[in-house]
Write a protein that holds these residues in place. Structure first.
Motif, PDB file in Angstrom:
ATOM      1  N   LYS A  46       0.647  -1.468   0.013  1.00  0.00           N
ATOM      2  CA  LYS A  46      -0.375   0.065   0.264  1.00  0.00           C
ATOM      3  C   LYS A  46       0.934   1.188  -0.094  1.00  0.00           C
ATOM      4  O   LYS A  46       0.712   1.825  -0.749  1.00  0.00           O
ATOM      5  CB  LYS A  46      -1.009  -0.189   1.065  1.00  0.00           C
ATOM      6  CG  LYS A  46      -1.732  -1.114   1.252  1.00  0.00           C
ATOM      7  CD  LYS A  46      -2.961  -1.342   2.667  1.00  0.00           C
ATOM      8  CE  LYS A  46      -2.371  -1.406   4.144  1.00  0.00           C
ATOM      9  NZ  LYS A  46      -1.690  -1.880   4.635  1.00  0.00           N
ATOM     10  N   SER A  47       1.657   1.550   0.930  1.00  0.00           N
ATOM     11  CA  SER A  47       2.842   2.272   0.881  1.00  0.00           C
ATOM     12  C   SER A  47       3.374   3.225  -0.521  1.00  0.00           C
ATOM     13  O   SER A  47       3.741   4.041  -0.318  1.00  0.00           O
ATOM     14  CB  SER A  47       3.678   2.381   1.713  1.00  0.00           C
ATOM     15  OG  SER A  47       2.453   2.103   3.085  1.00  0.00           O
ATOM     16  N   THR A  48       4.209   1.873  -0.556  1.00  0.00           N
ATOM     17  CA  THR A  48       4.832   1.732  -2.107  1.00  0.00           C
ATOM     18  C   THR A  48       4.019   2.828  -3.082  1.00  0.00           C
ATOM     19  O   THR A  48       4.380   2.714  -3.814  1.00  0.00           O
ATOM     20  CB  THR A  48       5.348  -0.161  -2.183  1.00  0.00           C
ATOM     21  OG1 THR A  48       5.574  -0.471  -1.384  1.00  0.00           O
ATOM     22  CG2 THR A  48       6.548   0.035  -3.425  1.00  0.00           C
ATOM     23  N   PRO A  86       0.785  11.201   5.702  1.00  0.00           N
ATOM     24  CA  PRO A  86       1.667  10.122   5.584  1.00  0.00           C
ATOM     25  C   PRO A  86       1.164   8.592   6.894  1.00  0.00           C
ATOM     26  O   PRO A  86       0.381   9.455   7.322  1.00  0.00           O
ATOM     27  CB  PRO A  86       2.820  10.228   6.075  1.00  0.00           C
ATOM     28  CG  PRO A  86       2.900  11.804   6.884  1.00  0.00           C
ATOM     29  CD  PRO A  86       1.174  12.648   6.147  1.00  0.00           C
ATOM     30  N   GLN A  87       1.464   7.843   6.489  1.00  0.00           N
ATOM     31  CA  GLN A  87       1.544   6.778   7.482  1.00  0.00           C
ATOM     32  C   GLN A  87       2.240   6.640   8.777  1.00  0.00           C
ATOM     33  O   GLN A  87       1.557   7.015   9.890  1.00  0.00           O
ATOM     34  CB  GLN A  87       2.166   5.503   7.662  1.00  0.00           C
ATOM     35  CG  GLN A  87       1.609   3.600   8.198  1.00  0.00           C
ATOM     36  CD  GLN A  87       2.604   2.733   6.805  1.00  0.00           C
ATOM     37  OE1 GLN A  87       2.418   2.822   6.189  1.00  0.00           O
ATOM     38  NE2 GLN A  87       2.051   1.741   8.072  1.00  0.00           N
ATOM     39  N   PHE A  88       3.490   7.837   8.519  1.00  0.00           N
ATOM     40  CA  PHE A  88       4.352   7.336  10.167  1.00  0.00           C
ATOM     41  C   PHE A  88       4.530   8.822  10.049  1.00  0.00           C
ATOM     42  O   PHE A  88       4.432  10.019   9.300  1.00  0.00           O
ATOM     43  CB  PHE A  88       5.759   6.816   9.878  1.00  0.00           C
ATOM     44  CG  PHE A  88       5.640   5.283  10.048  1.00  0.00           C
ATOM     45  CD1 PHE A  88       5.243   4.748  10.731  1.00  0.00           C
ATOM     46  CD2 PHE A  88       5.976   5.168   8.283  1.00  0.00           C
ATOM     47  CE1 PHE A  88       5.009   3.644  11.221  1.00  0.00           C
ATOM     48  CE2 PHE A  88       5.659   3.364   8.608  1.00  0.00           C
ATOM     49  CZ  PHE A  88       5.362   2.918   9.424  1.00  0.00           C
ATOM     50  N   MET A 162      -4.152   9.976   1.993  1.00  0.00           N
ATOM     51  CA  MET A 162      -4.182   9.035   2.880  1.00  0.00           C
ATOM     52  C   MET A 162      -3.461   7.899   3.005  1.00  0.00           C
ATOM     53  O   MET A 162      -4.266   6.787   2.957  1.00  0.00           O
ATOM     54  CB  MET A 162      -5.079   9.390   3.417  1.00  0.00           C
ATOM     55  CG  MET A 162      -5.763  10.682   3.470  1.00  0.00           C
ATOM     56  SD  MET A 162      -6.939  11.919   4.597  1.00  0.00           S
ATOM     57  CE  MET A 162      -8.733  11.148   3.770  1.00  0.00           C
ATOM     58  N   ASP A 163      -2.145   7.978   4.027  1.00  0.00           N
ATOM     59  CA  ASP A 163      -1.839   6.416   4.131  1.00  0.00           C
ATOM     60  C   ASP A 163      -1.991   6.480   5.580  1.00  0.00           C
ATOM     61  O   ASP A 163      -1.835   5.917   6.530  1.00  0.00           O
ATOM     62  CB  ASP A 163      -0.286   6.324   3.961  1.00  0.00           C
ATOM     63  CG  ASP A 163       0.270   5.318   3.744  1.00  0.00           C
ATOM     64  OD1 ASP A 163      -0.908   4.072   4.124  1.00  0.00           O
ATOM     65  OD2 ASP A 163       1.616   4.393   3.691  1.00  0.00           O
ATOM     66  N   GLU A 164      -3.425   5.243   5.692  1.00  0.00           N
ATOM     67  CA  GLU A 164      -3.548   4.889   6.927  1.00  0.00           C
ATOM     68  C   GLU A 164      -3.852   5.664   7.868  1.00  0.00           C
ATOM     69  O   GLU A 164      -3.496   5.050   9.189  1.00  0.00           O
ATOM     70  CB  GLU A 164      -2.702   4.066   7.360  1.00  0.00           C
ATOM     71  CG  GLU A 164      -2.189   2.311   6.674  1.00  0.00           C
ATOM     72  CD  GLU A 164      -1.540   1.773   7.472  1.00  0.00           C
ATOM     73  OE1 GLU A 164      -1.365   1.606   9.191  1.00  0.00           O
ATOM     74  OE2 GLU A 164      -0.700   0.261   6.968  1.00  0.00           O
ATOM     75  N   PRO A 165      -5.035   6.567   7.433  1.00  0.00           N
ATOM     76  CA  PRO A 165      -5.392   7.707   8.525  1.00  0.00           C
ATOM     77  C   PRO A 165      -5.946   7.469   9.492  1.00  0.00           C
ATOM     78  O   PRO A 165      -5.797   8.635  10.487  1.00  0.00           O
ATOM     79  CB  PRO A 165      -6.642   8.927   7.912  1.00  0.00           C
ATOM     80  CG  PRO A 165      -6.916   8.200   6.583  1.00  0.00           C
ATOM     81  CD  PRO A 165      -6.035   6.775   6.218  1.00  0.00           C
TER      82      PRO A 165
END
Ligand SMILES: Nc1ncnc2c1ncn2[C@@H]1O[C@H](COP(=O)(O)OP(=O)(O)OP(=O)(O)O)[C@@H](O)[C@H]1O
Ligand SMILES: [Mg+2]
Lengths: 306, 262
Positions: A46-48, A86-88, A162-165
């Motif tokens: 997903k993030s990639t 971002p995720q982080f 949005m990565d894992e909001p």
């Protein structure tokens, strides 16, 4: 689809790190105004995929278009109209909420005055008015996430990525984010989000695609996917002799999956099954409508969160 | 240069300013502590070595040792300020703090970020170098106007060492590797480049080698300015420093691309 109505288009995208294939021949399109979900377990890619969409990494093959700009070649032009969560967390912990927005607005070439003009509405949107002059290191996880969302909106983007909001947030904080995202969708924004919460995807996404080990294994509207792959009630059974229960229920079930110690029985007529389970105090039985979790289990033979 | 390389270079002449202002805002919050911390060390060295060794050494190249050393300390503090700012603070922003990652979501390029960080590192050099100059001028070992003239060289020195340190951080997996750069390159430079004693004390081969090191060019510009002697080979020194600033800038930006954007 006519390009001007398409916000995101991926065609045959591949990415490897070393000899490990991370994203394998991924294609999907997101229409403007749509909320699209990328669903998958840890390490699904997903993030990639998100990083490729933003032009931060280049695909090995395939083509990507974001808001009519080819990516990565014109990613910078596209990013002017994209907001990223971002995720982080990468907020500035020593800065106040207001300073975070100020500094980030400047990266988009906005003047201090122009930023000052939009900050109040962003603070209101993120429900952070009273925290405006508090340092980020003093905020709760949910507040930080909402600030990241406000920060992503500073350039008034059309598309939000949005990565894992909501990963790591408690249910209350999560619901607040969902509610805020629905407001954005009502304003006509396009949202692409990744998640491994089925509930999040079911509640928010118009359409979604399920990723597993970099491959798309399903795509569609949440309801349609559930209908197509499950289409009946679910009885979850925990406890007892799995083998024996399987034999007992098999005649009534479309199929049965075992995940961990829980038996998932997909049954068109649960009332036929329940008499066989009544009075079994050794079992915990739950009957419920099917959801995306069942779709994932059906497609992969395992649960997403385990 | 193909499109992929062009896309990481600075997008325009002013994008870097947003990065500089971010660092300035962060610095303002800790300005006093930062100033004291950065200045205490070089000033102690200047006074301790200058007065202490000065008694033994006597006069050097026609001036008092402390006046000779003051110019060297200006160059050294410009070097160390930019180096430390880049090695530690910029590395943290690039790595653990994810500040650069957040910036890359916007319309800034990697080159814009590196340039903003470099100008910031050079700004800290100007602050530190000028402060030493002011101490020297206040003690009567340099003229006030010469400090003003030295500022462009101090800034250029900051760019050079910021830029070199960028290459180091683009290659280092962790902080632990910085010590090699520090003890194998920077510390020898302090002694080889005429900052604390004249290079005429060195054997011929060392002297030739030292002559091409960046700190030598800084010292050869700053010292005659501060002692109000005529400055020789200005063009040579300035061009050398310019190259030392520009080449590592491009190299580090490409190395960061490999490290961060894949
Ligand atoms: N820069 C990289 N170099 C090597 N491998 C990588 C790199 N980035 C990601 N990977 C690998 O690619 C795979 C997919 O990672 P990715 O971060 O895209 O997954 P994800 O779906 O976002 O998972 P998560 O839910 O954990 O965030 C993982 O196995 C990860 O280890
Ligand atoms: Mg991820």
């Amino acid at each position: 689809m006519n390009m001007s109505t398409v916000a995101i288009d991926l065609a045959g995208v591949k990415k490897s790190f070393g000899d490990k294939l991370i994203v394998n021949d991924l294609s999907f399109s997101v229409a403007r105004g749509e909320c699209f979900g990328l669903l998958g377990p840890n390490g699904a890619g997903k993030s990639t995929t998100v990083r490729m969409l933003l032009g931060m990494i280049s695909p090995d093959a395939g083509s990507i278009t974001i808001l009519d700009e080819p990516v990565p070649s014109r990613a910078r032009a596209a990013r002017v109209r994209v907001g990223v969560v971002p995720q982080f967390d990468n907020l500035e912990p020593e800065f106040t909420v207001r300073e975070n927005l100020l500094v980030f607005g400047r990266y988009f070439g906005m003047s201090t005055r122009k930023i000052a003009a939009v900050v109040p509405s962003l603070l209101e949107f993120a429900r952070l008015e009273v925290k405006a002059d508090v340092r980020v290191s003093e905020l709760s996880g949910g507040m930080k996430r909402r600030l990241t969302l406000a920060r992503a909106l500073i350039n008034d983007p059309h598309l939000l990525v949005m990565d894992e909001p909501t990963t790591g947030l408690d249910p209350h904080a999560r619901h607040l984010i969902w509610e805020r995202l629905r407001v954005l969708l009502a304003r006509g924004k396009t949202i692409l989000l990744t998640t491994h919460f089925m509930e999040e995807a079911e509640r928010l996404c118009d359409r979604l695609c399920v990723l597993e080990s970099g491959c798309k294994i399903a795509e569609g509207k949440p309801d349609a996917l559930i209908d197509e792959h499950i289409g009946c009630n679910v009885i979850e059974i925990y406890g007892g002799d799995v083998h024996q229960l399987r034999e007992l229920i098999r005649p009534y079930a479309k199929h049965i999956e075992l995940s961990g110690e829980t038996l998932f029985c997909y049954v068109p007529y649960p009332e036929q099954v329940r008499p066989h389970l009544s009075g079994r105090s050794d079992l915990r039985v739950l009957q419920r409508p099917p959801n995306l979790e069942d779709v994932f289990l059906r497609l992969t033979g395992r649960e997403m969160e385990k | 240069m193909d499109g992929a390389y062009a896309s990481v270079m600075p997008a325009n002449a002013y994008n870097w300013i947003a990065v500089w202002r971010r660092n300035f805002l962060a610095w303002r919050k800790v300005a006093l502590a930062s100033l004291l911390g950065n200045l205490a060390d070089p000033i102690t060295n200047l006074l301790g070595l200058g007065f202490g060794l000065g008694l033994i050494v006597g006069r050097v190249e026609g001036t008092s040792y402390i006046a000779f050393l003051a110019a060297g300390m200006v160059a050294i503090s410009a070097m160390t300020s930019a180096t430390f700012e880049t090695l530690y603070a910029a590395f943290a922003r690039m790595d653990a703090k994810r500040t650069w990652e957040a910036i890359l979501f916007t319309q800034l390029t990697l080159g814009d970020i590196v340039l903003g960080e470099l100008v910031w590192a050079a700004s800290k050099s100007v602050l530190a170098g000028t402060a030493i100059g002011i101490v020297a001028a206040a003690l009567g070992y340099a003229s006030w106007s010469s400090i003003l003239f030295a500022i462009p060289t101090i800034a250029l020195t900051g760019l050079v060492f910021g830029s070199l340190a960028m290459v180091v951080i683009s290659l280092s997996p962790t902080y632990d590797y910085f010590v090699f750069y520090h003890s194998l390159l920077l510390t020898p430079m302090v002694f080889l480049c005429g900052a604390v004693f004249p290079t005429s004390q060195l054997p011929e081969s060392f002297r030739n080698f030292a002559g091409v090191l960046p700190l030598s060019h800084s010292v050869d510009l700053i010292r005659p300015m501060m002692l109000e002697h005529s400055v020789g080979d200005v063009l040579l020194h300035v061009s050398a420093l310019f190259l030392y600033a520009v080449l590592p800038f491009f190299v580090s930006t490409l190395l960061f691309r490999r490290r961060l954007l894949r």
